[in-house]
Design a protein around this motif. Structure first.
Motif, PDB file in Angstrom:
ATOM      1  N   LYS A  15       0.830  -1.294   0.108  1.00  0.00           N
ATOM      2  CA  LYS A  15      -0.204  -0.138   0.245  1.00  0.00           C
ATOM      3  C   LYS A  15       0.970   1.261   0.297  1.00  0.00           C
ATOM      4  CE  LYS A  15      -3.689  -0.419   2.020  1.00  0.00           C
ATOM      5  NZ  LYS A  15      -4.737  -0.573  -0.193  1.00  0.00           N
ATOM      6  N   VAL A  16       1.897   0.773   1.039  1.00  0.00           N
ATOM      7  CA  VAL A  16       2.840   2.619   1.460  1.00  0.00           C
ATOM      8  C   VAL A  16       3.438   2.835  -0.626  1.00  0.00           C
ATOM      9  CG1 VAL A  16       4.580   3.110   2.041  1.00  0.00           C
ATOM     10  CG2 VAL A  16       3.222   2.596   3.385  1.00  0.00           C
ATOM     11  N   LEU A  17       3.838   1.199  -1.354  1.00  0.00           N
ATOM     12  CA  LEU A  17       4.911   1.393  -2.879  1.00  0.00           C
ATOM     13  C   LEU A  17       3.186   1.978  -3.780  1.00  0.00           C
ATOM     14  CD1 LEU A  17       6.681  -1.468  -2.451  1.00  0.00           C
ATOM     15  CD2 LEU A  17       7.831   0.702  -2.199  1.00  0.00           C
ATOM     16  N   ARG A  18       2.445   1.656  -3.604  1.00  0.00           N
ATOM     17  CA  ARG A  18       1.665   2.176  -4.760  1.00  0.00           C
ATOM     18  C   ARG A  18       0.689   3.652  -4.670  1.00  0.00           C
ATOM     19  NH1 ARG A  18      -2.868  -1.062  -6.581  1.00  0.00           N
ATOM     20  NH2 ARG A  18      -2.707  -3.276  -6.061  1.00  0.00           N
ATOM     21  N   THR A  19       1.286   3.891  -3.003  1.00  0.00           N
ATOM     22  CA  THR A  19       0.688   5.371  -3.153  1.00  0.00           C
ATOM     23  C   THR A  19       1.788   5.888  -3.971  1.00  0.00           C
ATOM     24  OG1 THR A  19      -1.086   4.765  -0.982  1.00  0.00           O
ATOM     25  CG2 THR A  19      -0.083   7.253  -1.229  1.00  0.00           C
ATOM     26  N   VAL A  20       3.000   5.874  -3.325  1.00  0.00           N
ATOM     27  CA  VAL A  20       4.349   6.781  -3.836  1.00  0.00           C
ATOM     28  C   VAL A  20       4.415   6.176  -5.123  1.00  0.00           C
ATOM     29  CG1 VAL A  20       6.537   6.764  -3.365  1.00  0.00           C
ATOM     30  CG2 VAL A  20       5.534   6.278  -1.781  1.00  0.00           C
ATOM     31  N   LEU A  21       4.061   5.586  -6.093  1.00  0.00           N
ATOM     32  CA  LEU A  21       4.634   5.268  -7.002  1.00  0.00           C
ATOM     33  C   LEU A  21       3.557   6.107  -7.615  1.00  0.00           C
ATOM     34  CD1 LEU A  21       4.964   1.730  -7.965  1.00  0.00           C
ATOM     35  CD2 LEU A  21       6.775   4.173  -8.079  1.00  0.00           C
ATOM     36  N   VAL A  22       1.741   6.666  -7.414  1.00  0.00           N
ATOM     37  CA  VAL A  22       0.719   7.232  -8.180  1.00  0.00           C
ATOM     38  C   VAL A  22       1.432   8.596  -7.164  1.00  0.00           C
ATOM     39  CG1 VAL A  22      -1.790   7.314  -7.877  1.00  0.00           C
ATOM     40  CG2 VAL A  22      -0.675   5.082  -7.832  1.00  0.00           C
ATOM     41  N   TYR A  23       1.722   8.695  -6.549  1.00  0.00           N
ATOM     42  CA  TYR A  23       2.333   9.871  -6.038  1.00  0.00           C
ATOM     43  C   TYR A  23       3.433  10.565  -6.838  1.00  0.00           C
ATOM     44  CZ  TYR A  23       3.230  14.259  -3.279  1.00  0.00           C
ATOM     45  OH  TYR A  23       4.135  15.498  -3.136  1.00  0.00           O
ATOM     46  N   ALA A  24       3.808  10.528  -7.052  1.00  0.00           N
ATOM     47  CA  ALA A  24       4.998  10.515  -8.566  1.00  0.00           C
ATOM     48  C   ALA A  24       4.849  10.986  -9.839  1.00  0.00           C
ATOM     49  CB  ALA A  24       6.048   8.855  -8.323  1.00  0.00           C
ATOM     50  N   ILE A  25       4.020   9.408 -10.169  1.00  0.00           N
ATOM     51  CA  ILE A  25       3.394   9.465 -11.421  1.00  0.00           C
ATOM     52  C   ILE A  25       1.894  11.300 -11.550  1.00  0.00           C
ATOM     53  CG2 ILE A  25       1.443   8.528 -12.498  1.00  0.00           C
ATOM     54  CD1 ILE A  25       2.655   5.726 -11.791  1.00  0.00           C
ATOM     55  N   ILE A  26       1.823  11.506 -10.803  1.00  0.00           N
ATOM     56  CA  ILE A  26       0.415  13.115 -10.441  1.00  0.00           C
ATOM     57  C   ILE A  26       1.668  13.839 -10.808  1.00  0.00           C
ATOM     58  CG2 ILE A  26      -0.954  13.805  -9.447  1.00  0.00           C
ATOM     59  CD1 ILE A  26      -2.023  11.582 -10.558  1.00  0.00           C
ATOM     60  N   VAL A  27       2.345  13.708  -9.633  1.00  0.00           N
ATOM     61  CA  VAL A  27       3.712  15.173  -9.588  1.00  0.00           C
ATOM     62  C   VAL A  27       4.188  15.099 -11.492  1.00  0.00           C
ATOM     63  CG1 VAL A  27       5.961  15.448  -9.203  1.00  0.00           C
ATOM     64  CG2 VAL A  27       4.251  15.141  -7.552  1.00  0.00           C
ATOM     65  N   VAL A  28       4.638  14.045 -11.800  1.00  0.00           N
ATOM     66  CA  VAL A  28       5.273  14.415 -13.144  1.00  0.00           C
ATOM     67  C   VAL A  28       4.110  14.781 -14.154  1.00  0.00           C
ATOM     68  CG1 VAL A  28       6.163  13.003 -15.072  1.00  0.00           C
ATOM     69  CG2 VAL A  28       6.788  12.202 -12.973  1.00  0.00           C
ATOM     70  N   LEU A  52      -9.525  12.666 -11.284  1.00  0.00           N
ATOM     71  CA  LEU A  52      -8.084  12.024 -11.627  1.00  0.00           C
ATOM     72  C   LEU A  52      -8.845  11.557 -10.233  1.00  0.00           C
ATOM     73  CD1 LEU A  52      -5.780  11.826 -12.618  1.00  0.00           C
ATOM     74  CD2 LEU A  52      -4.901  13.753 -11.632  1.00  0.00           C
ATOM     75  N   SER A  53      -8.953  12.168  -8.909  1.00  0.00           N
ATOM     76  CA  SER A  53      -8.744  11.108  -7.407  1.00  0.00           C
ATOM     77  C   SER A  53      -9.411   9.953  -7.690  1.00  0.00           C
ATOM     78  CB  SER A  53      -9.718  12.254  -6.951  1.00  0.00           C
ATOM     79  OG  SER A  53     -10.963  12.720  -6.981  1.00  0.00           O
ATOM     80  N   ASN A  54     -10.471   9.792  -8.228  1.00  0.00           N
ATOM     81  CA  ASN A  54     -11.512   9.278  -8.180  1.00  0.00           C
ATOM     82  C   ASN A  54     -10.724   7.954  -8.774  1.00  0.00           C
ATOM     83  OD1 ASN A  54     -13.689   7.705  -7.822  1.00  0.00           O
ATOM     84  ND2 ASN A  54     -14.422   7.579  -9.996  1.00  0.00           N
ATOM     85  N   VAL A  55      -9.656   8.596 -10.712  1.00  0.00           N
ATOM     86  CA  VAL A  55      -9.400   6.876 -10.933  1.00  0.00           C
ATOM     87  C   VAL A  55      -8.495   6.254 -10.291  1.00  0.00           C
ATOM     88  CG1 VAL A  55      -7.762   7.784 -13.514  1.00  0.00           C
ATOM     89  CG2 VAL A  55     -10.164   8.019 -13.318  1.00  0.00           C
ATOM     90  N   ASN A  58      -8.832   3.477  -6.064  1.00  0.00           N
ATOM     91  CA  ASN A  58      -8.448   1.590  -6.828  1.00  0.00           C
ATOM     92  C   ASN A  58      -6.060   1.682  -6.287  1.00  0.00           C
ATOM     93  OD1 ASN A  58     -10.518   1.062  -6.199  1.00  0.00           O
ATOM     94  ND2 ASN A  58     -11.063   0.940  -8.153  1.00  0.00           N
ATOM     95  N   ALA A  59      -5.684   2.594  -8.042  1.00  0.00           N
ATOM     96  CA  ALA A  59      -4.627   2.198  -7.887  1.00  0.00           C
ATOM     97  C   ALA A  59      -3.440   2.605  -6.463  1.00  0.00           C
ATOM     98  CB  ALA A  59      -3.779   3.403  -8.682  1.00  0.00           C
ATOM     99  N   ILE A  60      -4.037   3.289  -5.524  1.00  0.00           N
ATOM    100  CA  ILE A  60      -3.296   3.457  -4.208  1.00  0.00           C
ATOM    101  C   ILE A  60      -3.737   2.270  -3.516  1.00  0.00           C
ATOM    102  CG2 ILE A  60      -3.437   5.247  -2.468  1.00  0.00           C
ATOM    103  CD1 ILE A  60      -3.392   7.333  -3.901  1.00  0.00           C
ATOM    104  N   ILE A  61      -5.111   1.963  -3.076  1.00  0.00           N
ATOM    105  CA  ILE A  61      -5.841   1.890  -2.042  1.00  0.00           C
ATOM    106  C   ILE A  61      -5.689  -0.431  -2.602  1.00  0.00           C
ATOM    107  CG2 ILE A  61      -7.063   3.322  -0.605  1.00  0.00           C
ATOM    108  CD1 ILE A  61      -9.447   2.037  -2.024  1.00  0.00           C
ATOM    109  N   GLY A  62      -6.062  -0.962  -3.619  1.00  0.00           N
ATOM    110  CA  GLY A  62      -6.227  -1.978  -4.157  1.00  0.00           C
ATOM    111  C   GLY A  62      -7.539  -2.479  -4.135  1.00  0.00           C
ATOM    112  N   ASN A  63      -7.150  -3.507  -3.494  1.00  0.00           N
ATOM    113  CA  ASN A  63      -8.293  -4.547  -3.056  1.00  0.00           C
ATOM    114  C   ASN A  63      -8.648  -4.208  -1.842  1.00  0.00           C
ATOM    115  OD1 ASN A  63      -8.989  -4.901  -5.769  1.00  0.00           O
ATOM    116  ND2 ASN A  63      -8.255  -6.638  -5.536  1.00  0.00           N
ATOM    117  N   ASP A  64      -8.350  -2.977  -1.141  1.00  0.00           N
ATOM    118  CA  ASP A  64      -8.503  -2.644   0.647  1.00  0.00           C
ATOM    119  C   ASP A  64      -9.862  -1.860   0.647  1.00  0.00           C
ATOM    120  OD1 ASP A  64      -8.322  -2.797   2.913  1.00  0.00           O
ATOM    121  OD2 ASP A  64      -5.936  -2.582   2.704  1.00  0.00           O
TER     122      ASP A  64
END
Length: 191
Positions: A15-28, A52-55, A58-64
């Motif tokens: 979950k932490v890695l997903r959040t960091v990756l999505v954050y980095a992609i959004i910043v880019v 965008l927040s809705n899209v 799921n990438a951040i939280i996964g199936n959780d």
């Protein structure tokens, strides 16, 4: 009920890695999109932010769907944002890399067309920004720069600037001198 609300269904590290990756992609994505979007949110920009927040949810939280999973994602987002902000405050290179540089959009009272096209700014938007900052027209502006955060910073031409206290003091001194010379002339002409 309590168990399903707090039981993490995706490993915390994932979950932490997903959040960091999505954050980095959004910043880019926002860096590539440019600073104009940060200056004035249009209806279209707001729609993109909301969708965008809705899209990316799921990438951040996964199936959780647990409360704990959402809290882990939120804490990770706030932490990475704070860490990046502090790092940018200490490193000019990092700040330029993530936010870019200021762009001159007005030079000596004229719009810089190339910059305007690149930033997707319309002349009417700059005219409006000039009026908001108590200017009457773009022609009064020496330099106008769109900063990385989206703020428009204007410098008036010398002849358009208001008088300073020093200007008023200099005029007062000159007026006193003129009055003294006039008094001497008037006194010198009396019989």
């Amino acid at each position: 009920m309590w168990h399903s609300m707090f039981a993490v269904q995706v490993p915390v590290l994932e979950k932490v890695l997903r959040t960091v990756l999505v954050y980095a992609i959004i910043v880019v994505l926002f860096r590539v999109a440019g600073k104009r979007g940060l200056a004035n949110l249009t209806t279209l920009d707001l729609a993109v932010f909301l969708l965008l927040s809705n899209v990316v949810q799921n990438a951040i939280i996964g199936n959780d769907e647990s409360l704990t999973g959402g809290v882990v994602g939120a804490i990770t987002l706030v932490t990475i944002n704070a860490a990046l902000s502090h790092a940018m405050a200490r490193s000019e290179k990092l700040a330029v890399l993530t936010e870019g540089r200021a762009t001159t959009v007005i030079d000596d009272g004229h719009l810089v067309e190339r910059a305007m096209r690149r930033l997707a700014l319309r002349p009417a938007e700059l005219d409006h920004a000039v009026r908001l900052q108590n200017g009457d027209d773009v022609s009064e502006i020496q330099t106008g720069r769109l900063e990385p955060g989206g703020q428009l910073v204007l410098s008036l031409k010398k002849e358009e600037q208001s008088a300073t206290k020093a200007d008023v003091a200099a005029l007062r001194t000159e007026l006193t001198s003129i009055q003294a010379n006039l008094a001497l002339l008037v006194d010198g002409q009396r019989p």
